[in-house]
Motif scaffolding. Structure first.
Motif, mmCIF file in Angstrom:
data_model
loop_
_atom_site.group_PDB
_atom_site.id
_atom_site.type_symbol
_atom_site.label_atom_id
_atom_site.label_comp_id
_atom_site.label_asym_id
_atom_site.label_seq_id
_atom_site.Cartn_x
_atom_site.Cartn_y
_atom_site.Cartn_z
ATOM 1 N N ASN A 10 0.849 -1.192 0.000
ATOM 2 C CA ASN A 10 0.000 0.000 0.000
ATOM 3 C C ASN A 10 0.888 1.246 0.000
ATOM 4 O OD1 ASN A 10 0.880 0.338 2.659
ATOM 5 N ND2 ASN A 10 -1.046 -0.280 3.571
ATOM 6 N N THR A 11 0.293 2.426 0.123
ATOM 7 C CA THR A 11 1.069 3.667 0.060
ATOM 8 C C THR A 11 1.968 3.871 1.280
ATOM 9 O OG1 THR A 11 -0.780 4.909 1.002
ATOM 10 C CG2 THR A 11 -0.604 4.853 -1.407
ATOM 11 N N PHE A 12 1.756 3.067 2.334
ATOM 12 C CA PHE A 12 2.608 3.151 3.521
ATOM 13 C C PHE A 12 3.727 2.106 3.477
ATOM 14 C CE2 PHE A 12 -1.544 4.751 4.912
ATOM 15 C CZ PHE A 12 -1.165 6.021 5.293
ATOM 16 N N GLN A 13 3.885 1.444 2.313
ATOM 17 C CA GLN A 13 4.888 0.400 2.089
ATOM 18 C C GLN A 13 4.652 -0.837 2.952
ATOM 19 O OE1 GLN A 13 7.110 0.365 -0.457
ATOM 20 N NE2 GLN A 13 5.937 2.161 -1.007
ATOM 21 N N GLN A 14 3.400 -1.074 3.345
ATOM 22 C CA GLN A 14 3.048 -2.292 4.060
ATOM 23 C C GLN A 14 2.683 -3.349 3.020
ATOM 24 O OE1 GLN A 14 -0.141 -0.342 6.107
ATOM 25 N NE2 GLN A 14 0.931 -0.453 8.078
ATOM 26 N N GLU A 15 3.293 -4.513 3.131
ATOM 27 C CA GLU A 15 3.035 -5.565 2.150
ATOM 28 C C GLU A 15 1.650 -6.164 2.392
ATOM 29 O OE1 GLU A 15 5.735 -8.801 -0.022
ATOM 30 O OE2 GLU A 15 5.575 -9.120 2.137
ATOM 31 N N LEU A 16 0.792 -6.067 1.385
ATOM 32 C CA LEU A 16 -0.576 -6.582 1.482
ATOM 33 C C LEU A 16 -0.750 -7.907 0.756
ATOM 34 C CD1 LEU A 16 -2.674 -3.331 0.933
ATOM 35 C CD2 LEU A 16 -1.827 -4.309 3.064
ATOM 36 N N GLY A 17 0.211 -8.240 -0.094
ATOM 37 C CA GLY A 17 0.108 -9.483 -0.839
ATOM 38 C C GLY A 17 1.334 -9.692 -1.696
ATOM 39 N N SER A 18 1.273 -10.748 -2.498
ATOM 40 C CA SER A 18 2.418 -11.048 -3.352
ATOM 41 C C SER A 18 1.960 -11.796 -4.591
ATOM 42 C CB SER A 18 3.439 -11.886 -2.581
ATOM 43 O OG SER A 18 2.879 -13.144 -2.241
ATOM 44 N N VAL A 60 7.139 6.278 1.994
ATOM 45 C CA VAL A 60 5.834 6.594 2.565
ATOM 46 C C VAL A 60 5.510 8.049 2.245
ATOM 47 C CG1 VAL A 60 4.525 6.793 4.696
ATOM 48 C CG2 VAL A 60 6.113 4.901 4.391
ATOM 49 N N VAL A 61 4.331 8.271 1.696
ATOM 50 C CA VAL A 61 3.906 9.624 1.364
ATOM 51 C C VAL A 61 3.082 10.150 2.523
ATOM 52 C CG1 VAL A 61 2.590 11.018 -0.266
ATOM 53 C CG2 VAL A 61 3.885 9.054 -1.089
ATOM 54 N N PRO A 62 3.492 11.297 3.123
ATOM 55 C CA PRO A 62 2.710 11.869 4.232
ATOM 56 C C PRO A 62 1.291 12.194 3.785
ATOM 57 C CG PRO A 62 4.810 13.011 3.964
ATOM 58 C CD PRO A 62 4.658 12.076 2.819
ATOM 59 N N ALA A 63 0.347 12.103 4.697
ATOM 60 C CA ALA A 63 -1.069 12.348 4.382
ATOM 61 C C ALA A 63 -1.253 13.759 3.805
ATOM 62 C CB ALA A 63 -1.924 12.179 5.628
ATOM 63 N N SER A 64 -0.489 14.720 4.263
ATOM 64 C CA SER A 64 -0.628 16.111 3.775
ATOM 65 C C SER A 64 -0.202 16.272 2.312
ATOM 66 C CB SER A 64 0.182 17.054 4.658
ATOM 67 O OG SER A 64 1.558 16.687 4.602
ATOM 68 N N ALA A 65 0.611 15.330 1.819
ATOM 69 C CA ALA A 65 1.114 15.435 0.446
ATOM 70 C C ALA A 65 0.289 14.606 -0.543
ATOM 71 C CB ALA A 65 2.573 14.983 0.386
ATOM 72 N N ARG A 66 -0.655 13.787 -0.038
ATOM 73 C CA ARG A 66 -1.476 12.951 -0.924
ATOM 74 C C ARG A 66 -2.581 13.763 -1.556
ATOM 75 N NH1 ARG A 66 -2.587 8.640 3.277
ATOM 76 N NH2 ARG A 66 -0.471 8.415 3.964
#
Length: 141
Positions: free
Chosen positions: A75-83, A134-140
């Protein structure tokens, strides 16, 4: 005396039996550890909005061998959700579950879309590996 002899014979017979047990996962002798390194990366963009990323990990000694490819979907926080594996099978991780769930097979884009929940307008945009952050919420947007 006969009872004492029988008791000693039983004790000697029982002490002579020895059992050893070794436990290991089934087929562990067939497993080999392979070192896969990140090779390429893409942002997953849906309708102009970045919804995640895909990172290709490959064996540096066989970078063109798809059987040694692993795609990490994040995801946008670089958390692996799948492969995805080199055969195009897509697996989605579920919270508090030991095993990932097969969500389909196909191209890397189709697998990433299924894992991230993107729409039909999803596309992969290649980026340098160091651009994934990771993109900060303020920059999305």
């Amino acid at each position: 005396m006969k009872l004492l002899t029988l008791a000693l014979t039983s004790l000697v017979a029982l002490s002579a039996c020895r059992t050893e047990t070794t436990e290991e996962p089934a087929g562990s002798a067939l497993h080999q550890i392979e070192k896969l390194l990140p090779q390429r990366a893409w942002n997953v963009v849906d309708g102009g909005k970045r919804i995640g990323a895909v990172v290709l990990y490959a064996d540096p000694l066989a970078p063109d061998d798809p059987s040694k490819h692993y795609f990490s979907v994040r995801n946008t926080f670089q958390q692996e959700l799948g492969s995805l594996d080199g055969l195009g099978r897509a697996w989605k991780f579920s919270p508090h579950q030991r095993e990932a769930r097969l969500v389909g097979s196909g191209t890397v884009l189709e697998g990433a879309r299924k894992i991230l929940g993107g729409g039909v307008d999803c596309e992969l945009v290649e980026v340098p590996l160091d651009a994934l952050r990771v993109v900060p919420a303020s920059a999305r947007k």
